[in-house]
Design a protein around this motif. Structure first.
Motif, PDB file in Angstrom:
ATOM      1  N   PHE B 306      72.270  24.705 -11.987  1.00 61.11           N
ATOM      2  CA  PHE B 306      71.735  23.363 -11.732  1.00 61.11           C
ATOM      3  C   PHE B 306      72.812  22.333 -11.402  1.00 61.11           C
ATOM      4  O   PHE B 306      72.529  21.147 -11.317  1.00 61.11           O
ATOM      5  CB  PHE B 306      70.864  22.912 -12.916  1.00 61.11           C
ATOM      6  CG  PHE B 306      69.611  23.722 -13.057  1.00 61.11           C
ATOM      7  CD1 PHE B 306      68.578  23.599 -12.137  1.00 61.11           C
ATOM      8  CD2 PHE B 306      69.461  24.643 -14.090  1.00 61.11           C
ATOM      9  CE1 PHE B 306      67.419  24.355 -12.245  1.00 61.11           C
ATOM     10  CE2 PHE B 306      68.310  25.400 -14.202  1.00 61.11           C
ATOM     11  CZ  PHE B 306      67.285  25.267 -13.281  1.00 61.11           C
ATOM     12  N   ARG B 312      68.504  22.445  -7.521  1.00 59.59           N
ATOM     13  CA  ARG B 312      67.608  21.606  -8.333  1.00 59.59           C
ATOM     14  C   ARG B 312      66.381  21.198  -7.522  1.00 59.59           C
ATOM     15  O   ARG B 312      65.255  21.224  -8.023  1.00 59.59           O
ATOM     16  CB  ARG B 312      68.348  20.347  -8.819  1.00 59.59           C
ATOM     17  CG  ARG B 312      69.455  20.611  -9.806  1.00 59.59           C
ATOM     18  CD  ARG B 312      69.846  19.348 -10.559  1.00 59.59           C
ATOM     19  NE  ARG B 312      70.335  18.278  -9.710  1.00 59.59           N
ATOM     20  CZ  ARG B 312      71.615  18.001  -9.487  1.00 59.59           C
ATOM     21  NH1 ARG B 312      72.558  18.749 -10.044  1.00 59.59           N
ATOM     22  NH2 ARG B 312      71.977  16.993  -8.714  1.00 59.59           N
ATOM     23  N   VAL B 315      63.985  24.167  -7.073  1.00 63.99           N
ATOM     24  CA  VAL B 315      63.186  24.403  -8.282  1.00 63.99           C
ATOM     25  C   VAL B 315      62.096  23.332  -8.397  1.00 63.99           C
ATOM     26  O   VAL B 315      60.952  23.614  -8.766  1.00 63.99           O
ATOM     27  CB  VAL B 315      64.094  24.433  -9.536  1.00 63.99           C
ATOM     28  CG1 VAL B 315      63.273  24.352 -10.821  1.00 63.99           C
ATOM     29  CG2 VAL B 315      64.938  25.701  -9.546  1.00 63.99           C
ATOM     30  N   SER B 316      62.446  22.111  -8.050  1.00 62.96           N
ATOM     31  CA  SER B 316      61.464  21.012  -8.134  1.00 62.96           C
ATOM     32  C   SER B 316      60.308  21.224  -7.162  1.00 62.96           C
ATOM     33  O   SER B 316      59.157  20.906  -7.472  1.00 62.96           O
ATOM     34  CB  SER B 316      62.152  19.671  -7.860  1.00 62.96           C
ATOM     35  OG  SER B 316      63.204  19.461  -8.771  1.00 62.96           O
ATOM     36  N   ALA B 318      59.346  24.108  -6.201  1.00 62.17           N
ATOM     37  CA  ALA B 318      58.681  25.375  -6.551  1.00 62.17           C
ATOM     38  C   ALA B 318      57.590  25.196  -7.592  1.00 62.17           C
ATOM     39  O   ALA B 318      56.854  26.128  -7.892  1.00 62.17           O
ATOM     40  CB  ALA B 318      59.726  26.369  -7.068  1.00 62.17           C
ATOM     41  N   VAL B 364      61.254  25.205  -0.461  1.00 58.33           N
ATOM     42  CA  VAL B 364      62.046  26.042  -1.383  1.00 58.33           C
ATOM     43  C   VAL B 364      62.893  27.015  -0.567  1.00 58.33           C
ATOM     44  O   VAL B 364      64.115  27.123  -0.762  1.00 58.33           O
ATOM     45  CB  VAL B 364      61.128  26.831  -2.359  1.00 58.33           C
ATOM     46  CG1 VAL B 364      61.940  27.795  -3.215  1.00 58.33           C
ATOM     47  CG2 VAL B 364      60.323  25.884  -3.252  1.00 58.33           C
ATOM     48  N   LEU B 412      57.581  29.722 -11.174  1.00 61.34           N
ATOM     49  CA  LEU B 412      58.915  29.907 -10.603  1.00 61.34           C
ATOM     50  C   LEU B 412      59.138  31.354 -10.160  1.00 61.34           C
ATOM     51  O   LEU B 412      59.844  31.614  -9.185  1.00 61.34           O
ATOM     52  CB  LEU B 412      59.986  29.468 -11.609  1.00 61.34           C
ATOM     53  CG  LEU B 412      60.053  27.945 -11.811  1.00 61.34           C
ATOM     54  CD1 LEU B 412      60.859  27.579 -13.044  1.00 61.34           C
ATOM     55  CD2 LEU B 412      60.649  27.252 -10.584  1.00 61.34           C
ATOM     56  N   PHE B 417      62.294  32.701  -8.497  1.00 61.01           N
ATOM     57  CA  PHE B 417      63.251  32.408  -9.578  1.00 61.01           C
ATOM     58  C   PHE B 417      62.851  33.188 -10.835  1.00 61.01           C
ATOM     59  O   PHE B 417      61.676  33.285 -11.152  1.00 61.01           O
ATOM     60  CB  PHE B 417      63.255  30.915  -9.922  1.00 61.01           C
ATOM     61  CG  PHE B 417      63.619  30.031  -8.763  1.00 61.01           C
ATOM     62  CD1 PHE B 417      64.942  29.748  -8.470  1.00 61.01           C
ATOM     63  CD2 PHE B 417      62.626  29.476  -7.955  1.00 61.01           C
ATOM     64  CE1 PHE B 417      65.269  28.936  -7.391  1.00 61.01           C
ATOM     65  CE2 PHE B 417      62.945  28.668  -6.878  1.00 61.01           C
ATOM     66  CZ  PHE B 417      64.268  28.391  -6.593  1.00 61.01           C
ATOM     67  N   VAL B 419      62.976  33.286 -14.764  1.00 59.71           N
ATOM     68  CA  VAL B 419      63.202  32.377 -15.898  1.00 59.71           C
ATOM     69  C   VAL B 419      63.049  33.124 -17.216  1.00 59.71           C
ATOM     70  O   VAL B 419      62.080  33.855 -17.406  1.00 59.71           O
ATOM     71  CB  VAL B 419      62.191  31.206 -15.853  1.00 59.71           C
ATOM     72  CG1 VAL B 419      62.453  30.229 -17.001  1.00 59.71           C
ATOM     73  CG2 VAL B 419      62.278  30.475 -14.527  1.00 59.71           C
TER      74      VAL B 419
END
Lengths: 321, 556
Positions: B306, B312, B315-316, B318, B364, B412, B417, B419
């Motif tokens: 990040f 960042r 991800v926002s 996504a 993304v 995500l 991504f 997580v």
């Protein structure tokens, strides 16, 4: 007898203090008495409270300072409330004591009756039913049992009968406006039942086992051969023998219950020792937790001692040395 | 006093707003949005309200006074305040209370001076007037006291002059824009000066400068309030209000259903939302969708992955934040994600700059590819042999946040991504992990407690926790953006409100432009009461649900 009691108490002192230090160390290591201040608007508050509570000293030093105060009768001050620890512990102890006295008395009577019946009528339909119920009682977690009892004995009856108040209350031990003995009783039933059901479940199984052992013992067989009536055999011979271990177990359990009613007290909003422990633990309030542990330890030791004495009184074969 | 705190270790939910949705005739699913109407009430009677938490103490300036429930049930009803939040032109603003005879006069200086003129009618419960000596005693007790929770603002006070009993002049060493947040609790000098304030106050006190007095505080059981007969403002309708401590949510709801409790202010956790969803017969409710509590995703801007703006942003983009909010609070009729780092309580200072971040897989893909990432096997982004994997952390035991994490994980994963959930106790999270930067993505709440901006406490570079400052400071995300400090300092020090608004919005925009953080939702608050109670019931963002308890009563 006196020598035995004195020796037992003397042996307990180092154990209690080692336990208190270990708890002090564990709580100070794992929990954070400053947790509520972290992330607060003024980072300086952390330094101020650290200094005030002496949290910047080593843990052994903190413990020693606490112990030195405790030895002079000063139970210290809670880091959570800043009030005297004694004023937190004593009312909580009194509250829990009320639950335990009623719960243990009721459970002991029921468990003895059920246990004796199950042993005398081994493998009968009644015995099997009680066995099943006992396992159910043991399996039910107190938080679930408490909520079920609230639903069945308070909420639904109120709804079905169209009452303005539930027949049994489940918030605290008294109504906000006080109330007399009936009000107290209406508050007491559900938490005591929650406690009792679990105890009856395990104690009745224990009674059944000890009774069966007694009923198959040689002296009972001899009594039977002599033509002693069955009722007298059960009550005078078998039950008296079974009572020793039963009293021993109930006394030990009762002692342990002083710190073990967290869930019941939480559900019924009763501020006893269990809830005090939980509140203090979550706040990392080691200055309450350590005296709390000492009090519980003393209670457990005393109850264990009482259990041994009762055993000796009830079973003439036992001698204390 | 700073108006912004990080809510985590406390596990408190608080500070709701008057923007309400009201249902009547049974709280249940899909609350009907309409203004709360006042039910006519009669004089007299008593009620019992369930209180989730018991305060640790009632010495409101001491370090033990961290419980928001203490503020709700004893502080607000008994302690006079100089300013209170009120809606002005649809936005929250601090407005002078009846403690003052007029709006304070501010001289910018230097040095900055504020002159307070006290209402001649303002008296303590013993009929002694509220005077400038009370202002001076309160200011100095906080500024110089040893066991003080929050000196913010008071540390800038150089002196408090008392030219006459009804005039107090406060002098500051630097320009202090949030001066209206000072004296959010006056203490009686004539009762406390020269005495052990903590000992006199911490277990409850018999005096009052508000509409109520504390009749009793039975530890672990209840707090009882009775009217302060000498209050100079509107006197309470009820003869007695009891706050019964009921920590167990399920039991509290049962007690509410059976009439043992007349009102509840439950934490909006999954279990309480389920209870409301399942329906509460004969209950009224106010759902406040715009509280002062901002739940956000806090990226560690100083740690991979990040530390990359593009990552960042990716991800926002996504995340489908609307879907998350709907899943969490849809049953309460709350579905809008937050679009600013300012909560609605300080809404006039914030913008909607985060609204750009809606689910957009194309963006993304473009951002990740631009940052050198490529989809690997299993659909997870990879760069230089490393997968786009990171952890999300919050405190264990908070079911709502745990559910949020699971939804994040799922969303995500779909966007490429991976997580991992890495939760720990609140104490460990906020005492060790987060201040020391040992996290990648965090999930917790920021709380505004007064309608004045205070972003500098959370986002200025000087608020980054470091070994040098003993890991103190709220900028856990380690945000350090060009131009941000300047905007925040302007917002914190300017006495001109329009300048503050402009600077605050600029700060909001800078944070959104770099996706330094991502607001998720404003945690709604719910007030429930049975039909026995009448009056204009509503929730206040700073003073909680019982701010106007004096107007509550038994319905006619």
């Amino acid at each position: 007898m006196f020598t035995y009691i004195a020796r037992r108490l003397l042996y307990s002192i180092p154990v209690v203090f080692v336990a208190s230090f270990l708890l002090f160390w564990a709580v100070r290591t794992v929990f954070d008495p400053l947790a509520k201040l972290r992330g607060g608007p003024d980072p300086g508050a952390i330094a101020r409270v650290t200094e005030r509570l002496g949290l910047d000293r080593s843990i052994p030093e903190q413990y020693w300072r606490w112990l030195a105060s405790f030895a002079t009768g000063d139970w210290g001050v809670s880091s959570r409330t800043t009030g005297p620890v004694l004023r937190l512990i004593l009312p909580a102890l009194g509250t829990t004591l009320q639950l335990i006295v009623w719960g243990v008395l009721l459970a002991a009577v029921i468990a003895l009756a059920v246990g004796v019946y199950s042993a005398v009528r081994q493998y009968s339909a009644g015995d099997l039913a009680f066995t099943g119920l006992s396992y159910l009682g043991i399996a039910m977690p107190p938080f679930w049992l408490g909520l079920i009892l609230i639903q069945f004995l308070a909420a639904w009856p109120q709804e079905l009968l169209g009452l303005t108040d539930p027949p049994l209350y489940f918030v605290g031990l008294h109504s906000p406006d006080g109330g007399g003995p009936l009000d107290y009783l209406r508050h007491l039933v559900l938490p005591v039942l929650t406690l009792t059901i679990g105890l009856v479940a395990s104690w009745s199984r224990f009674t059944r086992a000890t009774m069966l052992e007694a009923l198959t013992s040689e002296y009972v067989r001899t009594a039977r051969a002599k033509g002693v009536p069955r009722r007298r055999i059960v009550v005078r011979h078998a039950l008296r023998t079974a009572l020793g271990p039963f009293v021993s177990v109930t006394a030990v359990d009762a002692g342990l219950l002083f710190g073990g009613l967290v869930v019941t007290e939480q559900i019924f909003a009763i501020q006893g020792m269990g809830r005090l422990f939980l509140d203090s633990l979550l706040a990392g309030d080691v200055f309450v937790l350590v005296p709390w542990t000492l009090v519980i330890a003393v209670v457990v030791i005393v109850f264990n001692l009482l259990a041994d004495l009762a055993y000796a009184v009830l079973d003439p074969r036992v001698r204390l040395r | 006093m700073s108006t912004r705190i990080r809510l985590g270790a406390l596990g408190l939910m608080a500070l709701p707003l008057l923007t309400t949705a009201c249902t009547s005739g049974g709280a249940g699913p899909n609350p009907r949005t309409s203004p709360s109407t006042a039910v006519p009430v009669r004089q007299g009677g008593s009620i019992v309200i369930g209180a989730e938490q018991e305060p640790d103490c009632t010495d409101w300036i001491a370090s033990c006074a961290t419980s928001i429930w203490g503020t709700y049930i004893m502080d607000v009803p008994t302690i006079p305040r100089v300013f209170e939040p009120k809606k002005v032109d649809g936005k929250w603003a601090p407005v002078a209370t009846n403690v003052l005879a007029s709006e304070p006069e501010v001289a910018a200086g230097p040095p900055q001076k504020v002159t307070y003129r006290i209402n001649p009618a303002a008296v303590w419960s013993d009929k002694k007037p509220i005077t400038s000596a009370d202002f001076r005693y309160t200011a100095l007790a906080i500024r110089d006291g040893k066991d003080v929770l929050d000196r913010t603002g008071y540390s800038h006070i150089t002196k408090v002059d008392t030219p006459d009993p009804k005039t107090a002049v406060v002098t500051f060493d630097t320009p202090y824009a949030n001066w209206k947040h000072l004296f959010s609790g006056l203490l009686p000098q004539h009762l406390l000066d020269g005495k052990d304030r903590g000992a006199l106050m911490k277990d409850g006190y018999s005096w009052s400068g508000g509409p109520w007095k504390i009749e009793s505080w039975k530890k672990g059981v209840s707090v009882v309030l009775v009217p302060n007969k000498n209050y100079w403002g509107d006197k309470p309708k009820l003869d007695k209000v009891t706050f019964q401590f009921t920590a167990d949510t399920a039991a509290a709801f049962q007690a509410f259903k059976t009439g043992q409790l007349d009102a509840l202010y439950p934490t909006p956790q999954l279990d309480s939302i389920d209870q409301i969803k399942n329906g509460l017969p004969n209950a009224n409710s106010v759902v406040d969708p715009e509280s002062g509590n901002l739940e956000g995703l806090w990226f560690n801007n100083a740690k991979a992955p990040f530390d990359s703006v593009d990552f960042r942003k990716a991800v926002s983009y996504a995340l489908d934040r609307k879907a998350i909010v709907t899943r969490l609070y849809g049953a309460l009729g709350v579905t809008k994600p937050a679009q600013s780092v300012h909560t609605p309580l300080v809404g006039k200072y914030g913008g909607t700059d985060f609204a750009r971040y809606t689910l957009d897989q194309a963006k993304v893909d473009s951002l990740m590819k631009g940052d050198g990432w490529a989809k690997g096997s299993g659909g997870i982004w990879e760069k230089a042999g490393k997968k786009a994997t990171f952890t999300v952390s919050t405190m264990t035991g908070n079911k709502r946040r745990e559910l949020t994490e699971q939804i994040l994980q799922e969303q995500l994963r779909t966007a490429g991504f991976e997580v991992t959930i890495d939760n720990t106790s609140a104490a460990d999270l906020f005492a060790n992990k987060v201040p020391k930067g040992n996290f990648q993505l965090g999930l917790w709440t920021l709380v505004d407690t007064f309608p004045l901006p205070s972003l500098e406490a959370s986002f200025s570079s000087s608020a980054i926790p470091t070994a040098k400052n003993g890991y103190a400071g709220l900028n856990m995300s380690r945000i350090d953006l060009p131009g941000l400090d300047k905007a925040l300092n302007t917002a914190a020090s300017s006495l001109d409100d329009s300048t503050r608004v402009e600077a605050s919005r600029k700060a909001d925009k800078l944070l959104a432009d770099s996706a330094a953080t991502l607001p998720l939702d404003v945690i709604p608050n719910v007030l429930l009461w049975n039909k026995k109670i009448g009056g204009p019931l509503a929730v206040d963002p700073a003073r909680g649900p019982f701010w106007n308890l004096a107007q509550w009563g038994l319905a006619r």
